[in-house]
Design a protein around this motif. Structure first.
Motif, PDB file in Angstrom:
ATOM      1  N   MET A   1       0.969  -1.033  -0.590  1.00 64.10           N
ATOM      2  CA  MET A   1      -0.102  -0.527   0.121  1.00 64.10           C
ATOM      3  C   MET A   1       0.940   1.384   0.056  1.00 64.10           C
ATOM      4  SD  MET A   1      -3.195   1.150   2.399  1.00 64.10           S
ATOM      5  CE  MET A   1      -3.814  -0.494   2.455  1.00 64.10           C
ATOM      6  N   GLY A   2       1.080   2.258  -0.851  1.00 56.19           N
ATOM      7  CA  GLY A   2       1.360   3.132  -1.353  1.00 56.19           C
ATOM      8  C   GLY A   2       1.361   4.029   0.234  1.00 56.19           C
ATOM      9  N   PHE A   3       1.666   5.181   0.384  1.00 59.57           N
ATOM     10  CA  PHE A   3       1.925   6.320   1.251  1.00 59.57           C
ATOM     11  C   PHE A   3       0.470   7.260   0.924  1.00 59.57           C
ATOM     12  CE2 PHE A   3       2.003  10.690   2.433  1.00 59.57           C
ATOM     13  CZ  PHE A   3       2.453  11.046   3.663  1.00 59.57           C
ATOM     14  N   GLU A   4      -0.196   7.687   0.420  1.00 58.14           N
ATOM     15  CA  GLU A   4      -1.254   8.087  -0.071  1.00 58.14           C
ATOM     16  C   GLU A   4      -2.606   7.093   0.560  1.00 58.14           C
ATOM     17  OE1 GLU A   4      -2.219  10.280  -2.790  1.00 58.14           O
ATOM     18  OE2 GLU A   4      -1.004  11.781  -2.796  1.00 58.14           O
ATOM     19  N   SER A   9      -6.787   4.651   4.507  1.00 59.25           N
ATOM     20  CA  SER A   9      -7.005   3.884   5.041  1.00 59.25           C
ATOM     21  C   SER A   9      -6.810   3.995   6.614  1.00 59.25           C
ATOM     22  CB  SER A   9      -6.048   2.868   4.871  1.00 59.25           C
ATOM     23  OG  SER A   9      -6.815   1.767   5.816  1.00 59.25           O
ATOM     24  N   TRP A  10      -5.834   4.749   7.247  1.00 56.60           N
ATOM     25  CA  TRP A  10      -6.055   5.110   8.115  1.00 56.60           C
ATOM     26  C   TRP A  10      -6.842   6.240   8.720  1.00 56.60           C
ATOM     27  CZ3 TRP A  10      -4.639  10.815   9.872  1.00 56.60           C
ATOM     28  CH2 TRP A  10      -4.763  10.654  10.848  1.00 56.60           C
ATOM     29  N   HIS A  11      -7.549   7.393   8.078  1.00 58.40           N
ATOM     30  CA  HIS A  11      -8.015   8.584   8.292  1.00 58.40           C
ATOM     31  C   HIS A  11      -9.835   7.936   8.483  1.00 58.40           C
ATOM     32  CE1 HIS A  11      -9.519  12.468   7.875  1.00 58.40           C
ATOM     33  NE2 HIS A  11     -10.767  12.004   7.197  1.00 58.40           N
ATOM     34  N   PRO A 114      -2.357  13.947   2.628  1.00 61.48           N
ATOM     35  CA  PRO A 114      -1.170  13.597   3.284  1.00 61.48           C
ATOM     36  C   PRO A 114      -0.445  14.774   2.046  1.00 61.48           C
ATOM     37  CG  PRO A 114      -2.737  12.495   2.324  1.00 61.48           C
ATOM     38  CD  PRO A 114      -3.300  13.840   1.992  1.00 61.48           C
ATOM     39  N   ARG A 115       1.043  14.620   2.808  1.00 64.80           N
ATOM     40  CA  ARG A 115       2.229  14.892   2.543  1.00 64.80           C
ATOM     41  C   ARG A 115       3.242  14.335   2.936  1.00 64.80           C
ATOM     42  NH1 ARG A 115       2.837  20.848   2.916  1.00 64.80           N
ATOM     43  NH2 ARG A 115       4.867  20.189   1.795  1.00 64.80           N
ATOM     44  N   GLU A 116       4.210  14.008   1.606  1.00 65.69           N
ATOM     45  CA  GLU A 116       5.362  12.717   2.419  1.00 65.69           C
ATOM     46  C   GLU A 116       6.263  13.947   3.450  1.00 65.69           C
ATOM     47  OE1 GLU A 116       7.348   9.680   0.916  1.00 65.69           O
ATOM     48  OE2 GLU A 116       5.559   9.763  -1.234  1.00 65.69           O
ATOM     49  N   PHE A 205       3.743  14.099  10.849  1.00 69.32           N
ATOM     50  CA  PHE A 205       2.779  15.302  11.176  1.00 69.32           C
ATOM     51  C   PHE A 205       1.214  14.923  10.837  1.00 69.32           C
ATOM     52  CE2 PHE A 205       6.204  17.405  12.693  1.00 69.32           C
ATOM     53  CZ  PHE A 205       5.449  18.137  13.882  1.00 69.32           C
ATOM     54  N   ASN A 206       1.733  14.368   9.315  1.00 71.30           N
ATOM     55  CA  ASN A 206       0.085  14.104   8.733  1.00 71.30           C
ATOM     56  C   ASN A 206      -1.070  12.635   9.101  1.00 71.30           C
ATOM     57  OD1 ASN A 206       0.806  14.135   5.614  1.00 71.30           O
ATOM     58  ND2 ASN A 206       2.654  13.130   6.511  1.00 71.30           N
ATOM     59  N   ARG A 207      -0.479  12.306  10.634  1.00 69.92           N
ATOM     60  CA  ARG A 207      -0.564  11.536  11.933  1.00 69.92           C
ATOM     61  C   ARG A 207      -1.780  12.019  12.714  1.00 69.92           C
ATOM     62  NH1 ARG A 207      -0.681   5.792  10.136  1.00 69.92           N
ATOM     63  NH2 ARG A 207      -0.337   6.166   7.901  1.00 69.92           N
TER      64      ARG A 207
END
Length: 245
Positions: A1-4, A9-11, A114-116, A205-207
């Motif tokens: 599963m990619g970053f985004e 999925s988390w969101h 989301p941003r890496e 910080f995306n989380r």
């Protein structure tokens, strides 16, 4: 599963949790009881502390029925669910109601895309024996052991993030930034992955996520310590609760 995809999925799981029938949006009241029986809004009977970490409800209908709750035990009266809540040795009674207007109106959690780039490298510094005073939203204070500090750079400015360990041993932080009260809730929570053996770590910080008190003012969330209050704008993670009509 990619970053985004991983973030989405988390969101989605966060929104499912927040709007669940007995999730945080359903918290109707937190009641600080004493040993003298007293009424609690919305539920039958009289409620009091047992003196040994439990809560006793009496006069619960016919024949003066009673019940005692301890630990994770719960009881329902109609749709309302009663749970024991402990904070610093003080016992309270929480009432969750799926028909609470704010839960029924819960629609989504607004979040930044989301941003890496908001996943930043850090160096973990252990701080054995150190503790800080944590203040809750209702003014209650308690000393909490500090697990350590994560040192990182944001827009060329060196910063640090004080982290603690929860009951399950995971690292987490409470932080505030310049977006609070304008674009985001007044502060946010942040889980932190365990650092590597050499102290290298990542802060994602995306989380960053909304504290329970963003969904109900009956939660008594901890406020950010002084060192975790940033003048920079951290435009990542969850922003605010979205309520429908």
């Amino acid at each position: 599963m990619g970053f985004e995809d991983d973030w989405r999925s988390w969101h989605a799981s966060r929104e499912s949790y927040a709007g669940a029938e007995y999730g945080p949006s359903a918290l109707e009241s937190t009641n600080w009881l004493i040993t003298e029986p007293a009424a609690v809004d919305g539920v039958p009977g009289l409620w009091a502390l047992t003196g040994d970490g439990g809560i006793r409800g009496s006069d619960l209908g016919t024949a003066g029925a009673s019940v005692t709750l301890r630990g994770t035990e719960t009881i329902r009266f109609g749709r309302r669910e009663l749970r024991v809540f402990e904070r610093n040795g003080t016992i309270g009674l929480r009432v969750f109601n799926p028909q609470r207007p704010q839960r029924q109106r819960f629609s989504a959690i607004d979040a930044y895309p989301p941003r890496e780039g908001w996943r930043v490298p850090a160096v973990f510094e252990e701080t054995p024996g150190e503790s800080i005073t944590i203040t809750a939203v209702d003014g209650e204070e308690q000393d909490s052991p500090v697990a350590g500090r994560l040192h990182f750079t944001l827009d060329g400015i060196p910063l640090s993030l004080t982290v603690t360990r929860g009951a399950q041993g995971a690292l987490s932080a409470v932080f505030a930034d310049a977006t609070n009260g304008i674009e985001t809730y007044r502060f946010r929570f942040l889980p932190v992955d365990e650092p590597a053996a050499d102290g290298s770590a990542w802060i994602d910080f995306n989380r960053a996520y909304l504290p329970p008190c963003a969904f109900s003012d009956q939660f008594v969330c901890p406020l950010p310590p002084a060192g975790n209050r940033y003048t920079a704008s951290i435009r990542a993670g969850e922003r605010a609760v979205i309520l429908g009509r």
